[in-house]
Write a protein that holds these residues in place. Structure first.
Motif, mmCIF file in Angstrom:
data_model
loop_
_atom_site.group_PDB
_atom_site.id
_atom_site.type_symbol
_atom_site.label_atom_id
_atom_site.label_comp_id
_atom_site.label_asym_id
_atom_site.label_seq_id
_atom_site.Cartn_x
_atom_site.Cartn_y
_atom_site.Cartn_z
ATOM 1 N N VAL A 135 0.952 -1.178 -0.077
ATOM 2 C CA VAL A 135 0.052 0.007 0.100
ATOM 3 C C VAL A 135 1.005 1.284 0.105
ATOM 4 C CG1 VAL A 135 -2.085 -0.942 1.283
ATOM 5 C CG2 VAL A 135 -0.125 -0.199 2.527
ATOM 6 N N ASN A 136 0.588 1.913 -0.805
ATOM 7 C CA ASN A 136 1.256 3.188 -1.000
ATOM 8 C C ASN A 136 0.867 4.516 -0.039
ATOM 9 O OD1 ASN A 136 -0.538 4.581 -2.538
ATOM 10 N ND2 ASN A 136 0.239 3.578 -4.364
ATOM 11 N N PRO A 137 1.202 5.630 0.246
ATOM 12 C CA PRO A 137 0.387 6.663 0.808
ATOM 13 C C PRO A 137 -0.886 7.034 0.355
ATOM 14 C CG PRO A 137 2.938 7.173 0.899
ATOM 15 C CD PRO A 137 2.693 5.988 -0.085
ATOM 16 N N GLY A 138 -0.860 7.084 -0.858
ATOM 17 C CA GLY A 138 -2.396 7.336 -1.499
ATOM 18 C C GLY A 138 -3.486 6.520 -1.243
ATOM 19 N N LEU A 139 -2.973 5.164 -1.372
ATOM 20 C CA LEU A 139 -3.896 4.137 -1.206
ATOM 21 C C LEU A 139 -4.133 4.163 0.470
ATOM 22 C CD1 LEU A 139 -5.742 1.608 -2.126
ATOM 23 C CD2 LEU A 139 -3.389 0.388 -2.029
ATOM 24 N N ILE A 140 -3.328 4.391 1.117
ATOM 25 C CA ILE A 140 -3.643 4.344 2.775
ATOM 26 C C ILE A 140 -4.562 5.205 2.972
ATOM 27 C CG2 ILE A 140 -2.603 4.832 4.835
ATOM 28 C CD1 ILE A 140 -0.050 3.425 4.008
#
Lengths: 324, 349
Positions: A135-140
């Motif tokens: 998970v990247n920060p955007g997805l988080i």
């Protein structure tokens, strides 16, 4: 963190404690069959709490399956010492994420639990990836929006009936409204784009008319035709979209409809196809001519010669069909 | 020097940064970057051009306006403001290398080419007056040449300190106008229409040429009557003879502005008009609606000022012809039309 292997009484395991529970799937039928035939392939992981008391870190379904088979004892791995819950949590997530693709709800649960230990999203993303949760920060940021999730949507999102992007939108609505949309999606299986369009149009109509989204759904979507068993789902989707557009864009639809009325009046043969500018914004009309022989071409030419003097054709080109 | 003057005037905490990225990242990473950008003032050097072409698009008719790039963003807060999604991140920046700006203007004046230039495209022209009286310098500078005209476009009434200046008609004071209900619901922290017109009247009295911009025109139930009222009001304050031009532009926006407006102005309905995606990728009202609406607005203006220079910002020939009865090309093009009006009112050659 220290882990040992041991055999424990199944009654000493607290299955109600969900501190480390990630999995949304509660069915055990497949596992029961597997355990019956092959035994327990991978040992569950438990956390030692007190004498004769353990909570599950990983393996809820496996333990449940064994219990339903009447097992009294289980070979397990036990975390007997941990500074805090982070390491057991990482084990729980890794044990799931490294074996299968976690669904969206499981990912959001994982993020929710890990967020207790990592406040910085970049660090959280980095640590998550180390344990198989990509998970990247955007997805988080998006996954966080599913915490908490409407109860009635949870399973539908987990099994993929409601796509992630739609889930995010529905979760921002009141549960009754979200549920109404989810029922439409479940009943008609529109494409993702059509789902988005239906939700957007419904929301915008509600805003424009100062009524609730649920009112729009009940008035304009869940009509008699919606439950008509004679109509196929594609027909229903098409009708819903057309009706909503008609309400949302009355002037555009009226203009387009006048254009097509006028086009019908000039009675172009099927071999001549007149294409107006996209959304009537530009000024270039185009025409597609279909012919297979010189004779057909001459026929088309004749129609075109007639067309140039047709008053309705002039109206089309001048876009003068507002009041037809 | 400019920086210390501003810091003294503001008397608020400030921080010196090593690189712009420090500021940009703070704003970008905020959960509400637009709000953050409106509360963060970055005093910096303009490393790009101070004088630049207004970014028009190919298909729609542009007026060849020049931008004097003094800063970015705005302390007022209009729902429809394209600057919310135009700058990445949106941030209040005021450029302090005024000597470079001065040099750029000298180069422009040296060309002796008729130029219409304004500071109100990437920011409001007059919001900066409270922290640095910059327009005063510009007005004086423009007054001493004869080829360029400066337009100060605003929704404020910060004009009192400018009234007595020697301007030689080389500065056009201009205001964005809209209906009372749009000002009330969509324009936070702007001056009322009455105040704007009153300020315009003061400028008129001091010999300044004035201009007005109905941009964005917003279509909503009852809008025609409301725009009519504002136009009537305008001409009770201002003589048509003193108006250099009136521009009309219907609400248009890049698609990504929609979600920003929905998020930041949850009571606003302006993004729920009947929009299509225009040839430049911006959302625009369906063309027949625009034409019908423009015709009305033009007719209201013509009632009071039959010869007024009315022009459209970023519309095509079809809109021009059907709404105004002619295309710009018939009069040498839109830049020529505006240049002529500027020449007439501002005594430039």
């Amino acid at each position: 963190m220290q882990i040992i292997s041991d055999t424990v009484s199944i009654n000493h395991i607290d299955l109600d404690d969900t501190t480390f529970k990630i999995t949304t799937d509660i069915s055990t039928n497949d596992l029961v069959e597997s355990v019956k035939n092959l035994g327990l392939i991978a040992s569950p992981i438990l956390l030692y709490i007190a004498a004769d008391k353990y909570i599950v870190v990983s393996g809820f379904r496996r333990i449940d399956a064994c219990r339903s088979l009447g097992w009294q004892h289980l070979d397990v791995r036990i975390i007997i010492e941990a500074d805090n819950n982070l390491q057991p949590l990482k084990l729980a997530i890794a044990d799931n994420a490294l074996n299968r693709q976690l669904n969206v709800i499981e990912q959001s649960i994982s993020i929710s639990k890990l967020s207790v230990f990592y406040t910085d999203q970049v660090e959280l993303s980095h640590e998550s990836q180390k344990i198989g949760l990509n998970v990247n920060p955007g997805l988080i940021k998006k996954l966080r929006k599913l915490i908490p999730v409407h109860h009635s949507l949870k399973n539908k999102i987990a099994v993929g009936i409601i796509p992630f992007s739609i889930a995010l939108e529905l979760n921002e609505m009141e549960e009754e409204t979200a549920n109404a949309f989810s029922q439409i999606i479940e009943a008609l299986h529109p494409t993702l784009n059509h789902q988005k369009e239906i939700i957007r149009l419904t929301k915008e109509i509600a805003r424009l008319k100062n009524i609730s989204i649920l009112d729009v759904i009940n008035k304009f979507i869940v009509t008699d035709q919606f439950s008509d068993p004679e109509l196929d789902r594609n027909h229903k989707i098409k009708k819903i979209r057309r009706d909503l557009k008609q309400i949302r864009y009355p002037e555009i639809i009226r203009f387009e409809s006048n254009f097509f009325n006028l086009l019908n009046q000039i009675k172009l043969p099927e071999v001549i196809h007149l294409v107006p500018p996209k959304d009537f914004e530009g000024i270039n009309y185009s025409m597609q001519l279909h012919f297979q022989s010189l004779k057909q071409f001459k026929g088309i030419n004749h129609v075109l010669n007639e067309l140039q003097n047709h008053p309705d054709f002039a109206k089309i080109l001048e876009k003068e069909f507002e009041d037809n | 020097m400019e920086t210390s003057v501003i810091c003294e005037r503001l008397n608020i905490p400030f921080q010196v940064v090593e690189s712009p990225e420090e500021v940009y990242n703070t704003v970008s990473n905020d959960d509400m970057p637009v709000e953050k950008g409106k509360k963060t003032l970055f005093l910096t050097r303009n490393k790009g051009k101070f004088v630049r072409q207004c970014p028009g698009t190919e298909y729609y008719t542009c007026c060849d306006y020049m931008i004097l790039h003094i800063g970015t963003f705005c302390t007022m807060d209009c729902s429809y403001c394209i600057l919310q999604s135009y700058f990445h991140p949106p941030l209040l920046q005021f450029y302090v290398n005024h000597q470079d700006l001065d040099d750029s203007l000298d180069q422009l004046f040296f060309k002796k080419k008729l130029t219409r230039i304004g500071t109100g495209e990437f920011t409001d022209s007059l919001i900066w007056e409270e922290i640095y009286p910059f327009s005063e310098k510009l007005i004086k500078k423009f007054s001493k040449q004869t080829h360029a005209v400066l337009e100060l476009k605003t929704k404020t009434v910060n004009i009192d300190h400018l009234l007595s200046l020697q301007h030689n008609q080389k500065t056009i004071m201009s205001w964005s106008l809209n209906t009372e209900s749009i000002v009330k619901t969509e324009e936070r922290r702007t001056a009322s229409i009455q105040s704007r017109l009153s300020a315009a009247a003061k400028c008129q009295a001091m010999g300044y040429p004035v201009a007005f911009h109905f941009d964005p025109l917003i279509i909503y139930p009852g809008c025609e009557d409301e725009y009519k009222k504002i136009i009537e009001l305008l001409f009770t304050y201002i003589s048509p003879d003193n108006i250099v031009w009136i521009s009309l532009g219907s609400f248009r926006f890049m698609p990504d502005l929609k979600s920003i407006i929905e998020q930041r102005f949850d009571q606003s309905k302006i993004v729920y008009g009947e929009f299509i995606k225009g040839i430049d990728g911006k959302m625009r009202y369906f063309k027949p609606l625009r034409i019908r609406f423009y015709k009305k607005i033009v007719s209201y203006i013509r009632e009071f000022a039959p010869d007024m220079t009315v022009y459209f910002c970023m519309e095509d020939d079809e809109v021009w012809f059907k709404s105004l009865g002619f295309t710009p090309a018939e009069y040498g093009g839109l830049p020529m039309i505006l240049d002529k009006s500027a020449s007439r009112h501002c005594d430039i050659s």
